[in-house]
Enzyme design. Sequence first.
Site, PDB file in Angstrom:
ATOM      1  N   HIS A   1      -5.186 -12.490   2.149  1.00 29.92           N
ATOM      2  CA  HIS A   1      -5.357 -11.042   1.987  1.00 29.92           C
ATOM      3  C   HIS A   1      -6.601 -10.667   2.809  1.00 29.92           C
ATOM      4  O   HIS A   1      -7.662 -10.372   2.277  1.00 29.92           O
ATOM      5  CB  HIS A   1      -5.546 -10.723   0.505  1.00 29.92           C
ATOM      6  CG  HIS A   1      -5.411  -9.284   0.137  1.00 29.92           C
ATOM      7  ND1 HIS A   1      -5.380  -8.273   1.066  1.00 29.92           N
ATOM      8  CD2 HIS A   1      -5.312  -8.695  -1.086  1.00 29.92           C
ATOM      9  CE1 HIS A   1      -5.257  -7.110   0.427  1.00 29.92           C
ATOM     10  NE2 HIS A   1      -5.212  -7.344  -0.874  1.00 29.92           N
TER      11      HIS A   1
ATOM     12  N   ARG B   1       2.970  -5.930   2.498  1.00 28.80           N
ATOM     13  CA  ARG B   1       2.681  -6.848   1.381  1.00 28.80           C
ATOM     14  C   ARG B   1       3.997  -7.486   0.977  1.00 28.80           C
ATOM     15  O   ARG B   1       4.983  -6.787   0.742  1.00 28.80           O
ATOM     16  CB  ARG B   1       2.066  -6.112   0.192  1.00 28.80           C
ATOM     17  CG  ARG B   1       1.946  -7.017  -1.036  1.00 28.80           C
ATOM     18  CD  ARG B   1       1.081  -6.448  -2.116  1.00 28.80           C
ATOM     19  NE  ARG B   1      -0.329  -6.503  -1.765  1.00 28.80           N
ATOM     20  CZ  ARG B   1      -1.312  -6.183  -2.599  1.00 28.80           C
ATOM     21  NH1 ARG B   1      -1.034  -5.775  -3.826  1.00 28.80           N
ATOM     22  NH2 ARG B   1      -2.567  -6.259  -2.215  1.00 28.80           N
TER      23      ARG B   1
ATOM     24  N   LYS C   1      19.805  -4.674  -0.301  1.00 30.75           N
ATOM     25  CA  LYS C   1      21.188  -4.880   0.167  1.00 30.75           C
ATOM     26  C   LYS C   1      21.331  -6.226   0.873  1.00 30.75           C
ATOM     27  O   LYS C   1      22.392  -6.556   1.378  1.00 30.75           O
ATOM     28  CB  LYS C   1      21.569  -3.776   1.152  1.00 30.75           C
ATOM     29  CG  LYS C   1      21.486  -2.376   0.579  1.00 30.75           C
ATOM     30  CD  LYS C   1      21.863  -1.365   1.660  1.00 30.75           C
ATOM     31  CE  LYS C   1      21.655   0.050   1.179  1.00 30.75           C
ATOM     32  NZ  LYS C   1      21.758   1.013   2.287  1.00 30.75           N
TER      33      LYS C   1
ATOM     34  N   ARG D   1      -4.788  -0.314  -5.252  1.00 28.85           N
ATOM     35  CA  ARG D   1      -5.902  -0.141  -4.322  1.00 28.85           C
ATOM     36  C   ARG D   1      -5.516  -0.331  -2.857  1.00 28.85           C
ATOM     37  O   ARG D   1      -5.860   0.483  -2.005  1.00 28.85           O
ATOM     38  CB  ARG D   1      -7.013  -1.166  -4.631  1.00 28.85           C
ATOM     39  CG  ARG D   1      -7.993  -0.739  -5.657  1.00 28.85           C
ATOM     40  CD  ARG D   1      -8.508  -1.978  -6.385  1.00 28.85           C
ATOM     41  NE  ARG D   1      -7.402  -2.535  -7.144  1.00 28.85           N
ATOM     42  CZ  ARG D   1      -7.110  -2.167  -8.387  1.00 28.85           C
ATOM     43  NH1 ARG D   1      -7.864  -1.311  -9.008  1.00 28.85           N
ATOM     44  NH2 ARG D   1      -6.069  -2.665  -9.028  1.00 28.85           N
ATOM     45  N   THR D   2      -4.829  -1.411  -2.578  1.00 30.85           N
ATOM     46  CA  THR D   2      -4.593  -1.735  -1.163  1.00 30.85           C
ATOM     47  C   THR D   2      -3.736  -0.658  -0.506  1.00 30.85           C
ATOM     48  O   THR D   2      -4.069  -0.144   0.561  1.00 30.85           O
ATOM     49  CB  THR D   2      -3.931  -3.124  -1.038  1.00 30.85           C
ATOM     50  OG1 THR D   2      -4.735  -4.062  -1.750  1.00 30.85           O
ATOM     51  CG2 THR D   2      -3.838  -3.550   0.417  1.00 30.85           C
TER      52      THR D   2
HETATM   53  C1  NCD Z   1      -5.483  -8.682  -5.221  1.00 29.33           C
HETATM   54  C2  NCD Z   1      -4.178  -9.125  -4.609  1.00 29.33           C
HETATM   55  O1  NCD Z   1      -3.207  -8.360  -4.574  1.00 29.33           O
HETATM   56  O2  NCD Z   1      -4.167 -10.250  -4.139  1.00 29.33           O
HETATM   57  N1  NCD Z   1      -5.518  -7.310  -5.480  1.00 29.33           N
HETATM   58  C3  NCD Z   1      -5.992  -6.465  -4.497  1.00 29.33           C
HETATM   59  O3  NCD Z   1      -5.374  -6.288  -3.476  1.00 29.33           O
HETATM   60  N2  NCD Z   1      -7.189  -5.918  -4.710  1.00 29.33           N
HETATM   61  C4  NCD Z   1      -5.911  -9.496  -6.383  1.00 29.33           C
HETATM   62  C5  NCD Z   1      -4.978  -9.638  -7.561  1.00 29.33           C
HETATM   63  O4  NCD Z   1      -3.900  -9.078  -7.604  1.00 29.33           O
HETATM   64  O5  NCD Z   1      -5.389 -10.341  -8.497  1.00 29.33           O
END
Ligand code: NCD
Length: 306
Positions: A131, A103, A82, A52-53
């Site tokens: 997040h 991320r 590397k 999703r993100t």
């Molecule tokens: C979340 C995350 O990555 O922190 N997912 C997301 O971005 N919707 C929640 C999760 O992974 O449980």
Amino acid sequence: MKLKHIISARQFDRKILEKIFALTNQIKAGKYKNDALYGKIMATLFYEPSTRTRFSFESAMQRLGGRVISTENAGEFSSAAKGETLEDTIRVVNSYCDVIVLRHPKTGASEIASQYSQVPIINAGDGEGEHPTQAILDIYTIFSKFNKKTFTVAMVGDLKYGRTVHSLSCLLALYPNVKIVFISPKALSLPKSVLDHLRKKHVDFVGTEDFRSYLSVVDILYQTRIQKERFGDIREYRKYYGKFIIDKKVLSFLKKTAVIMHPLPRVNEITPEVDLDPRAIYFEQAQNGIFSRMALLLLLFDKAKL
Ligand code: NCD
């Protein structure tokens, strides 16, 4: 108004949030220029899995006329494999793009990246830290259902490692009439830094292991996944996996007006039969991610006319 980096939910106040909500509503209604970010390039640098993100950021950028360069699984497919440090990667990548969505498994990685980047860094999850853009879509979704801003939220599951909970708690702390119930096994309760922040902001909250007792009073049931990847010992994870499950029985205890949310992905903590209940809004919540991320991008590039 211009945002620089988006690192933590703590950098937002109610005024900025109201602007983001208004802009998100406008975008949701289809009122945006699909060339607003023409000529801009987003780099999505993901060292941890995401559906999703990453997709919603990339889609948001493209819907606004921008372009995307991307590496998923950056730990394996970028120069990190590397031995390159994050600092060096950022120093280079920031000259190839106009915004970096990052991320990373390390808490604080986005903060560090922002010190080395000339272009905005968006924290798309830093380990067990935060997040913030998920929290923005979450709180936008909440206010789209409860506009009077007086309600009780229960956050359930892995509150220790669940970064979405950390960020959402900090946004909710900005609203004085919100009550929060944190439901988790003791070992997975909120980290001290978040607790301290909530106390400092005089948030009305309680922590408990008792899932059943609060079901009939909550307006928002925010369920989370036990964050398997954060446990050193898989036996420890198995202790908690399946502890708090939302199923048909749980639905029968909830208010008619309550909503069930989840940042997704879910594993077993909400059974599929719940999806059919009108109170289950997690797919609508995920969809709001695209609109709110478009709003954030417009603000970052100072293209929001508000
Ligand atoms: C979340 C995350 O990555 O922190 N997912 C997301 O971005 N919707 C929640 C999760 O992974 O449980």
